[in-house]
Design a protein around this motif. Sequence first.
Motif, mmCIF file in Angstrom:
data_model
loop_
_atom_site.group_PDB
_atom_site.id
_atom_site.type_symbol
_atom_site.label_atom_id
_atom_site.label_comp_id
_atom_site.label_asym_id
_atom_site.label_seq_id
_atom_site.Cartn_x
_atom_site.Cartn_y
_atom_site.Cartn_z
ATOM 1 N N MET A 164 0.400 3.556 12.785
ATOM 2 C CA MET A 164 2.144 3.799 13.164
ATOM 3 C C MET A 164 3.017 2.949 12.360
ATOM 4 S SD MET A 164 2.248 5.435 16.842
ATOM 5 C CE MET A 164 3.445 5.977 16.975
ATOM 6 N N ALA A 165 2.769 2.197 10.956
ATOM 7 C CA ALA A 165 2.560 1.390 10.378
ATOM 8 C C ALA A 165 4.230 1.996 10.502
ATOM 9 C CB ALA A 165 2.085 0.846 9.471
ATOM 10 N N PHE A 166 5.359 1.115 10.119
ATOM 11 C CA PHE A 166 7.016 0.975 9.698
ATOM 12 C C PHE A 166 6.821 0.836 8.385
ATOM 13 C CE2 PHE A 166 10.943 -0.440 8.327
ATOM 14 C CZ PHE A 166 11.763 1.083 8.942
ATOM 15 N N GLY A 167 7.402 1.431 7.358
ATOM 16 C CA GLY A 167 7.333 1.106 5.884
ATOM 17 C C GLY A 167 8.195 1.894 5.637
ATOM 18 N N PRO A 168 8.248 1.813 3.788
ATOM 19 C CA PRO A 168 9.364 1.824 2.835
ATOM 20 C C PRO A 168 9.449 3.526 3.339
ATOM 21 C CG PRO A 168 7.683 0.874 1.444
ATOM 22 C CD PRO A 168 7.084 0.174 2.907
ATOM 23 N N ALA A 169 8.572 4.832 3.417
ATOM 24 C CA ALA A 169 8.585 5.646 3.122
ATOM 25 C C ALA A 169 9.148 5.896 4.211
ATOM 26 C CB ALA A 169 7.043 6.415 3.464
ATOM 27 N N VAL A 214 12.154 5.915 1.041
ATOM 28 C CA VAL A 214 11.480 5.165 -0.681
ATOM 29 C C VAL A 214 10.591 5.285 -0.741
ATOM 30 C CG1 VAL A 214 11.774 2.601 -1.713
ATOM 31 C CG2 VAL A 214 12.956 2.921 0.167
ATOM 32 N N THR A 215 9.925 5.822 -1.825
ATOM 33 C CA THR A 215 8.561 5.975 -2.477
ATOM 34 C C THR A 215 8.247 5.075 -3.860
ATOM 35 O OG1 THR A 215 9.122 7.736 -3.244
ATOM 36 C CG2 THR A 215 8.293 8.226 -1.194
ATOM 37 N N GLY A 216 8.079 4.879 -4.462
ATOM 38 C CA GLY A 216 6.989 3.717 -5.611
ATOM 39 C C GLY A 216 7.726 2.735 -5.846
ATOM 40 N N GLY A 217 7.963 1.773 -6.800
ATOM 41 C CA GLY A 217 8.626 0.682 -6.800
ATOM 42 C C GLY A 217 8.737 0.216 -8.248
ATOM 43 N N ALA A 275 1.390 -1.291 -0.102
ATOM 44 C CA ALA A 275 -0.259 0.205 -0.041
ATOM 45 C C ALA A 275 0.686 1.180 0.067
ATOM 46 C CB ALA A 275 -1.139 -0.262 0.973
ATOM 47 N N GLN A 276 1.565 1.460 0.580
ATOM 48 C CA GLN A 276 2.816 2.422 1.065
ATOM 49 C C GLN A 276 3.933 2.298 0.003
ATOM 50 O OE1 GLN A 276 5.691 3.076 4.610
ATOM 51 N NE2 GLN A 276 3.928 2.921 5.910
ATOM 52 N N LEU A 277 3.626 1.585 -1.679
ATOM 53 C CA LEU A 277 4.488 1.725 -2.465
ATOM 54 C C LEU A 277 3.407 2.591 -3.334
ATOM 55 C CD1 LEU A 277 6.011 -1.642 -2.535
ATOM 56 C CD2 LEU A 277 7.029 0.803 -2.165
ATOM 57 N N GLY A 278 2.529 2.673 -3.091
ATOM 58 C CA GLY A 278 1.136 3.293 -3.691
ATOM 59 C C GLY A 278 0.079 4.679 -3.421
ATOM 60 N N GLY A 279 1.183 5.372 -1.991
ATOM 61 C CA GLY A 279 0.335 5.830 -1.223
ATOM 62 C C GLY A 279 -1.248 5.467 -0.940
ATOM 63 N N THR A 280 -1.253 4.861 -0.692
ATOM 64 C CA THR A 280 -2.745 4.235 -0.793
ATOM 65 C C THR A 280 -3.367 3.803 0.750
ATOM 66 O OG1 THR A 280 -2.570 1.897 -1.273
ATOM 67 C CG2 THR A 280 -3.680 3.739 -3.209
ATOM 68 N N ASP A 281 -4.469 3.969 0.895
ATOM 69 C CA ASP A 281 -4.832 3.276 2.796
ATOM 70 C C ASP A 281 -6.537 2.006 2.207
ATOM 71 O OD1 ASP A 281 -5.356 2.493 5.294
ATOM 72 O OD2 ASP A 281 -6.428 4.623 5.865
ATOM 73 N N PRO A 282 -6.049 1.057 2.019
ATOM 74 C CA PRO A 282 -7.102 -0.043 1.603
ATOM 75 C C PRO A 282 -7.739 0.501 2.617
ATOM 76 C CG PRO A 282 -5.377 -1.081 1.995
ATOM 77 C CD PRO A 282 -4.863 0.697 2.011
ATOM 78 N N VAL A 283 -8.727 0.078 1.903
ATOM 79 C CA VAL A 283 -10.257 -0.686 2.490
ATOM 80 C C VAL A 283 -10.000 -2.246 2.452
ATOM 81 C CG1 VAL A 283 -12.070 -0.884 1.001
ATOM 82 C CG2 VAL A 283 -12.720 -0.788 3.378
ATOM 83 N N VAL A 284 -10.482 -3.196 4.760
ATOM 84 C CA VAL A 284 -9.813 -4.215 4.560
ATOM 85 C C VAL A 284 -11.334 -4.426 5.314
ATOM 86 C CG1 VAL A 284 -8.998 -6.291 5.570
ATOM 87 C CG2 VAL A 284 -7.622 -3.600 5.148
ATOM 88 N N TRP A 285 -11.958 -5.538 4.241
ATOM 89 C CA TRP A 285 -13.058 -6.568 4.192
ATOM 90 C C TRP A 285 -12.919 -7.624 4.638
ATOM 91 C CZ3 TRP A 285 -13.570 -4.274 -1.502
ATOM 92 C CH2 TRP A 285 -15.122 -2.580 -0.737
#
Length: 148
Positions: free
Chosen positions: A136-141, A145-148, A108-118
Amino acid sequence: MDRQNLLDAATAASAKAYAPYSRFHVGAALAFADGSVVTGANVENASYGLALCAETVAVAKAMADGTRGGLVAVAVLGGAAGEGGVAVPGPGAVTPCGRCRQVLNELAQLGGTDPVVWSLSADGVLEMKLSELLPMAFGPANLGVTGG
């Protein structure tokens, strides 16, 4: 991709689970902004710690196909294997485990999204944003790192 179609895709994926030890089948479906859907099912291993969750399998499939971001929605269901191996959800929603939340967050962070989870249960559908499941997730940002 609407919610019901994505839940149906996750349900169909659960029939492909390899769960000879727990007999607990999980299916996941990931929807992307371009309209594509990638599914996964849990894969157990006799060495229990090597099992793979459905969400992780789906993310690995997407990444292996070159998908980097654009994740807009995730559907998950789990339960005892019923007819045809399809998971029969119980009363409580099965949400992605901690490891899967982190793996989904990476994509999700690679695309800058915050997806809904069902998450489907016998009682209905639990709907949350990934950021609610993994605050407060740790990720590429965090690594610049952005994009991929």
